[in-house]
Design a protein around this motif. Structure first.
Motif, PDB file in Angstrom:
ATOM      1  N   ARG A  51      -6.598  -4.547   9.241  1.00 33.92           N
ATOM      2  CA  ARG A  51      -7.775  -5.211   9.810  1.00 33.92           C
ATOM      3  C   ARG A  51      -7.666  -6.729   9.723  1.00 33.92           C
ATOM      4  O   ARG A  51      -7.980  -7.444  10.662  1.00 33.92           O
ATOM      5  CB  ARG A  51      -9.011  -4.732   9.054  1.00 33.92           C
ATOM      6  CG  ARG A  51     -10.276  -5.398   9.418  1.00 33.92           C
ATOM      7  CD  ARG A  51     -11.075  -4.563  10.325  1.00 33.92           C
ATOM      8  NE  ARG A  51     -12.349  -5.227  10.543  1.00 33.92           N
ATOM      9  CZ  ARG A  51     -12.951  -5.228  11.695  1.00 33.92           C
ATOM     10  NH1 ARG A  51     -12.428  -4.558  12.688  1.00 33.92           N
ATOM     11  NH2 ARG A  51     -14.073  -5.842  11.852  1.00 33.92           N
ATOM     12  N   ARG A  52      -7.230  -7.229   8.552  1.00 34.49           N
ATOM     13  CA  ARG A  52      -7.199  -8.668   8.336  1.00 34.49           C
ATOM     14  C   ARG A  52      -5.986  -9.316   8.987  1.00 34.49           C
ATOM     15  O   ARG A  52      -6.062 -10.424   9.463  1.00 34.49           O
ATOM     16  CB  ARG A  52      -7.216  -8.981   6.853  1.00 34.49           C
ATOM     17  CG  ARG A  52      -8.510  -8.533   6.218  1.00 34.49           C
ATOM     18  CD  ARG A  52      -8.509  -8.787   4.762  1.00 34.49           C
ATOM     19  NE  ARG A  52      -9.114 -10.099   4.554  1.00 34.49           N
ATOM     20  CZ  ARG A  52      -9.029 -10.749   3.423  1.00 34.49           C
ATOM     21  NH1 ARG A  52      -8.373 -10.265   2.428  1.00 34.49           N
ATOM     22  NH2 ARG A  52      -9.622 -11.920   3.289  1.00 34.49           N
ATOM     23  N   LEU A  66      -5.689  -0.065   5.262  1.00 30.57           N
ATOM     24  CA  LEU A  66      -6.646  -0.326   6.341  1.00 30.57           C
ATOM     25  C   LEU A  66      -7.124  -1.771   6.328  1.00 30.57           C
ATOM     26  O   LEU A  66      -7.263  -2.394   7.388  1.00 30.57           O
ATOM     27  CB  LEU A  66      -7.835   0.624   6.232  1.00 30.57           C
ATOM     28  CG  LEU A  66      -7.531   2.089   6.535  1.00 30.57           C
ATOM     29  CD1 LEU A  66      -8.753   2.953   6.240  1.00 30.57           C
ATOM     30  CD2 LEU A  66      -7.088   2.260   7.968  1.00 30.57           C
ATOM     31  N   VAL A  67      -7.346  -2.324   5.152  1.00 29.77           N
ATOM     32  CA  VAL A  67      -7.762  -3.734   5.060  1.00 29.77           C
ATOM     33  C   VAL A  67      -6.644  -4.647   5.548  1.00 29.77           C
ATOM     34  O   VAL A  67      -6.896  -5.611   6.268  1.00 29.77           O
ATOM     35  CB  VAL A  67      -8.174  -4.079   3.614  1.00 29.77           C
ATOM     36  CG1 VAL A  67      -8.302  -5.581   3.417  1.00 29.77           C
ATOM     37  CG2 VAL A  67      -9.475  -3.390   3.259  1.00 29.77           C
ATOM     38  N   SER A  68      -5.412  -4.338   5.189  1.00 25.20           N
ATOM     39  CA  SER A  68      -4.313  -5.196   5.634  1.00 25.20           C
ATOM     40  C   SER A  68      -4.110  -5.095   7.148  1.00 25.20           C
ATOM     41  O   SER A  68      -3.753  -6.092   7.779  1.00 25.20           O
ATOM     42  CB  SER A  68      -3.018  -4.860   4.903  1.00 25.20           C
ATOM     43  OG  SER A  68      -2.547  -3.588   5.268  1.00 25.20           O
ATOM     44  N   LEU A  97      -7.262   7.302  -2.342  1.00 26.98           N
ATOM     45  CA  LEU A  97      -7.994   6.540  -1.334  1.00 26.98           C
ATOM     46  C   LEU A  97      -7.795   5.032  -1.503  1.00 26.98           C
ATOM     47  O   LEU A  97      -7.999   4.278  -0.561  1.00 26.98           O
ATOM     48  CB  LEU A  97      -9.482   6.889  -1.392  1.00 26.98           C
ATOM     49  CG  LEU A  97      -9.823   8.341  -1.062  1.00 26.98           C
ATOM     50  CD1 LEU A  97     -11.313   8.574  -1.250  1.00 26.98           C
ATOM     51  CD2 LEU A  97      -9.388   8.700   0.337  1.00 26.98           C
ATOM     52  N   VAL A  98      -7.393   4.598  -2.686  1.00 30.48           N
ATOM     53  CA  VAL A  98      -7.189   3.161  -2.931  1.00 30.48           C
ATOM     54  C   VAL A  98      -6.082   2.594  -2.040  1.00 30.48           C
ATOM     55  O   VAL A  98      -6.318   1.609  -1.331  1.00 30.48           O
ATOM     56  CB  VAL A  98      -6.919   2.892  -4.425  1.00 30.48           C
ATOM     57  CG1 VAL A  98      -6.509   1.447  -4.660  1.00 30.48           C
ATOM     58  CG2 VAL A  98      -8.130   3.262  -5.255  1.00 30.48           C
ATOM     59  N   ALA A 116       0.830  -1.207   0.000  1.00 32.57           N
ATOM     60  CA  ALA A 116       0.000   0.000   0.000  1.00 32.57           C
ATOM     61  C   ALA A 116       0.866   1.259   0.000  1.00 32.57           C
ATOM     62  O   ALA A 116       0.542   2.235  -0.690  1.00 32.57           O
ATOM     63  CB  ALA A 116      -0.928  -0.009   1.214  1.00 32.57           C
ATOM     64  N   VAL A 141      -4.914   3.842   0.677  1.00 29.69           N
ATOM     65  CA  VAL A 141      -5.331   4.026   2.073  1.00 29.69           C
ATOM     66  C   VAL A 141      -6.277   2.895   2.475  1.00 29.69           C
ATOM     67  O   VAL A 141      -6.122   2.287   3.544  1.00 29.69           O
ATOM     68  CB  VAL A 141      -5.997   5.409   2.269  1.00 29.69           C
ATOM     69  CG1 VAL A 141      -6.630   5.522   3.632  1.00 29.69           C
ATOM     70  CG2 VAL A 141      -4.984   6.513   2.043  1.00 29.69           C
ATOM     71  N   ALA A 142      -7.242   2.588   1.611  1.00 31.31           N
ATOM     72  CA  ALA A 142      -8.160   1.481   1.895  1.00 31.31           C
ATOM     73  C   ALA A 142      -7.405   0.154   1.948  1.00 31.31           C
ATOM     74  O   ALA A 142      -7.681  -0.687   2.805  1.00 31.31           O
ATOM     75  CB  ALA A 142      -9.247   1.430   0.828  1.00 31.31           C
ATOM     76  N   TRP A 143      -6.445  -0.019   1.047  1.00 35.91           N
ATOM     77  CA  TRP A 143      -5.634  -1.245   1.022  1.00 35.91           C
ATOM     78  C   TRP A 143      -4.899  -1.412   2.357  1.00 35.91           C
ATOM     79  O   TRP A 143      -4.856  -2.496   2.933  1.00 35.91           O
ATOM     80  CB  TRP A 143      -4.653  -1.149  -0.123  1.00 35.91           C
ATOM     81  CG  TRP A 143      -3.870  -2.368  -0.451  1.00 35.91           C
ATOM     82  CD1 TRP A 143      -3.286  -3.235   0.428  1.00 35.91           C
ATOM     83  CD2 TRP A 143      -3.558  -2.850  -1.743  1.00 35.91           C
ATOM     84  NE1 TRP A 143      -2.617  -4.215  -0.245  1.00 35.91           N
ATOM     85  CE2 TRP A 143      -2.767  -4.001  -1.586  1.00 35.91           C
ATOM     86  CE3 TRP A 143      -3.835  -2.404  -3.021  1.00 35.91           C
ATOM     87  CZ2 TRP A 143      -2.282  -4.713  -2.660  1.00 35.91           C
ATOM     88  CZ3 TRP A 143      -3.342  -3.126  -4.087  1.00 35.91           C
ATOM     89  CH2 TRP A 143      -2.587  -4.269  -3.900  1.00 35.91           C
TER      90      TRP A 143
END
Length: 55
Positions: free
Chosen positions: A53-54, A49-51, A42-43, A17, A45-47
């Motif tokens: 979270r997961r 955040l997902v990493s 934002l792509v 990311a 940033v979302a990537w």
């Protein structure tokens, strides 16, 4: 083939990311129009955040 530990997967996701963000910013500075294309940032940033979270 091993999948790695959760910490390794999280680090790889954040590393990816971060580099995606760097390349997108360089591309926007070089070619783009900030006022029109800023949502593309934002792509990664979302990537990231997902990493996180997961993990």
């Amino acid at each position: 083939m091993t999948r790695g530990t959760p910490g390794e997967r999280r680090a790889l996701g954040l590393w990816t990311a971060a580099w995606l963000l760097v390349f997108l910013v360089v591309g926007l500075v070089w070619v783009g129009n900030w006022s029109l294309m800023w949502p593309v940032l934002l792509v990664p940033v979302a990537w990231g955040l997902v990493s996180l979270r997961r993990g």
